[in-house]
Write a protein that holds these residues in place. Sequence first.
Motif, mmCIF file in Angstrom:
data_model
loop_
_atom_site.group_PDB
_atom_site.id
_atom_site.type_symbol
_atom_site.label_atom_id
_atom_site.label_comp_id
_atom_site.label_asym_id
_atom_site.label_seq_id
_atom_site.Cartn_x
_atom_site.Cartn_y
_atom_site.Cartn_z
ATOM 1 N N GLY A 1 4.648 10.175 -9.317
ATOM 2 C CA GLY A 1 4.440 10.322 -10.752
ATOM 3 C C GLY A 1 3.477 11.446 -11.081
ATOM 4 O O GLY A 1 3.711 12.219 -12.023
ATOM 5 N N LEU A 2 2.391 11.550 -10.308
ATOM 6 C CA LEU A 2 1.422 12.617 -10.523
ATOM 7 C C LEU A 2 2.060 13.987 -10.319
ATOM 8 O O LEU A 2 1.856 14.915 -11.124
ATOM 9 N N ALA A 3 2.834 14.133 -9.254
ATOM 10 C CA ALA A 3 3.466 15.417 -8.948
ATOM 11 C C ALA A 3 4.470 15.811 -10.024
ATOM 12 O O ALA A 3 4.511 16.971 -10.464
ATOM 13 N N ALA A 4 5.291 14.859 -10.446
ATOM 14 C CA ALA A 4 6.302 15.152 -11.460
ATOM 15 C C ALA A 4 5.660 15.498 -12.801
ATOM 16 O O ALA A 4 6.044 16.473 -13.462
ATOM 17 N N ALA A 5 4.669 14.709 -13.220
ATOM 18 C CA ALA A 5 3.995 14.968 -14.494
ATOM 19 C C ALA A 5 3.224 16.283 -14.439
ATOM 20 O O ALA A 5 3.251 17.083 -15.394
ATOM 21 N N GLY A 6 2.544 16.526 -13.324
ATOM 22 C CA GLY A 6 1.793 17.769 -13.174
ATOM 23 C C GLY A 6 2.698 18.986 -13.155
ATOM 24 O O GLY A 6 2.353 20.040 -13.701
ATOM 25 N N GLY A 7 3.870 18.853 -12.527
ATOM 26 C CA GLY A 7 4.816 19.971 -12.486
ATOM 27 C C GLY A 7 5.315 20.346 -13.865
ATOM 28 O O GLY A 7 5.423 21.539 -14.202
ATOM 29 N N ALA B 1 0.827 -1.208 0.000
ATOM 30 C CA ALA B 1 0.000 0.000 0.000
ATOM 31 C C ALA B 1 0.862 1.259 0.000
ATOM 32 O O ALA B 1 0.576 2.228 -0.711
ATOM 33 N N TYR B 2 1.920 1.242 0.801
ATOM 34 C CA TYR B 2 2.784 2.413 0.921
ATOM 35 C C TYR B 2 3.520 2.690 -0.390
ATOM 36 O O TYR B 2 3.564 3.831 -0.862
ATOM 37 N N VAL B 3 4.088 1.652 -0.979
ATOM 38 C CA VAL B 3 4.854 1.820 -2.212
ATOM 39 C C VAL B 3 3.942 2.265 -3.362
ATOM 40 O O VAL B 3 4.289 3.186 -4.119
ATOM 41 N N CYS B 4 2.787 1.649 -3.492
ATOM 42 C CA CYS B 4 1.862 2.014 -4.569
ATOM 43 C C CYS B 4 1.409 3.469 -4.442
ATOM 44 O O CYS B 4 1.387 4.217 -5.436
ATOM 45 N N ALA B 5 1.044 3.879 -3.232
ATOM 46 C CA ALA B 5 0.601 5.256 -3.026
ATOM 47 C C ALA B 5 1.730 6.242 -3.308
ATOM 48 O O ALA B 5 1.519 7.272 -3.978
ATOM 49 N N THR C 1 -4.541 1.767 1.613
ATOM 50 C CA THR C 1 -4.513 0.977 2.850
ATOM 51 C C THR C 1 -5.874 0.434 3.241
ATOM 52 O O THR C 1 -5.963 -0.546 3.995
ATOM 53 N N THR C 2 -6.952 1.045 2.755
ATOM 54 C CA THR C 2 -8.287 0.608 3.172
ATOM 55 C C THR C 2 -9.094 -0.053 2.059
ATOM 56 O O THR C 2 -10.031 -0.809 2.343
ATOM 57 N N VAL C 3 -8.761 0.215 0.800
ATOM 58 C CA VAL C 3 -9.521 -0.325 -0.320
ATOM 59 C C VAL C 3 -8.699 -1.320 -1.134
ATOM 60 O O VAL C 3 -9.147 -2.451 -1.389
ATOM 61 N N VAL C 4 -7.505 -0.907 -1.529
ATOM 62 C CA VAL C 4 -6.686 -1.752 -2.403
ATOM 63 C C VAL C 4 -6.054 -2.894 -1.623
ATOM 64 O O VAL C 4 -6.023 -4.041 -2.069
ATOM 65 N N PHE C 5 -5.501 -2.596 -0.445
ATOM 66 C CA PHE C 5 -4.851 -3.606 0.394
ATOM 67 C C PHE C 5 -5.570 -3.678 1.735
ATOM 68 O O PHE C 5 -6.160 -2.704 2.195
ATOM 69 N N LEU D 1 12.425 5.809 -2.849
ATOM 70 C CA LEU D 1 11.987 7.081 -3.408
ATOM 71 C C LEU D 1 13.124 8.081 -3.597
ATOM 72 O O LEU D 1 13.203 8.750 -4.640
ATOM 73 N N ILE D 2 13.998 8.200 -2.605
ATOM 74 C CA ILE D 2 15.113 9.141 -2.761
ATOM 75 C C ILE D 2 16.032 8.729 -3.908
ATOM 76 O O ILE D 2 16.403 9.571 -4.742
ATOM 77 N N PRO D 3 16.415 7.446 -4.026
ATOM 78 C CA PRO D 3 17.205 7.053 -5.202
ATOM 79 C C PRO D 3 16.479 7.321 -6.526
ATOM 80 O O PRO D 3 17.113 7.703 -7.511
#
Length: 312
Positions: free
Chosen positions: A78-84, A68-72, A247-251, A138-140
Amino acid sequence: MQSILNTALPFFALIFCGYGAGRLNLLTTTAAAGVNTFVFYFALPAFLFSLMSSSPIAEVLNVPFIGAYVCASLAVFGLAAAGGKLLFGVGRGEAAVQGLAAVLPNTGYMGIPLAVAVFGREAAVPLVVGLTLDGILLIPLGILLIESEKGRDAGPLRSALSTLPNLLRNPLIISIFAGLAASAAGVTTPTPVNNFLDLLGDTAGPCALFALGATLAGRSVAGGAAEISYMTALKLFVHPATLLLTTTVVFDVDPLWATAALLGAALPVAANVFIVARQYDTYVARASGAVLVSTAVSIVTVSALLLVLAPG
């Protein structure tokens, strides 16, 4: 409401104390660096080792939570980078910093003390697992994108490996994995060692909050209001909403872990984002502004979230 005020006000008051000390020059830049050194190299590692060594290894390796953590995190990055790139026309490196700002919470200095204060010591475990995933994934990823824009792209594997020495020297990562190794091996630390770790680790929260305030006092918002607002909104609203979904729907994640993770995701932008930006001379002023503004706004947003999440 009163219980939230009893917890949140002292918590943020410590940050304001550090900020005031920095702004009034009661704490010089050198002194603030000394407090940060104590927290980063001594207090937090002691707390993290004690926490992880006393946590069953099977509990820590929580596959649904990790998924759940990795997917989110990857989705919001990706959304932030593409949106930026679309909204502000930034390059790949700047977009990577925006992605990091959207998903890296201030776990060590804010999340762990707050989670322990509200939900108890066991609530810190999912935050520590998230902190580890941030450091090794994420940092790498962000550094890989920054280096590729600067013409230093030597391939994904080599770029990822270039971050390994820093990870191996990071005292937080070292203490986490040392604690996990002790837990897996069934090592029981002697009572004097436990008492020492507890004594040192108990200072992590107050000192970390004070050091955070002092560090913020040296930062400023220099233009780029739209971009800073963009990163702040992604971090404080989009990231926790996405993690709540995974965390509540997908996993199927344990309720305590899901709640602690939601609180962690709602935290402001981590100082690590500024450190990466400064290291690669990419988007430095905007990253610094995002840390400062998101922390200020989080006083309201995190307190409001606690009204929903806190027991009672």
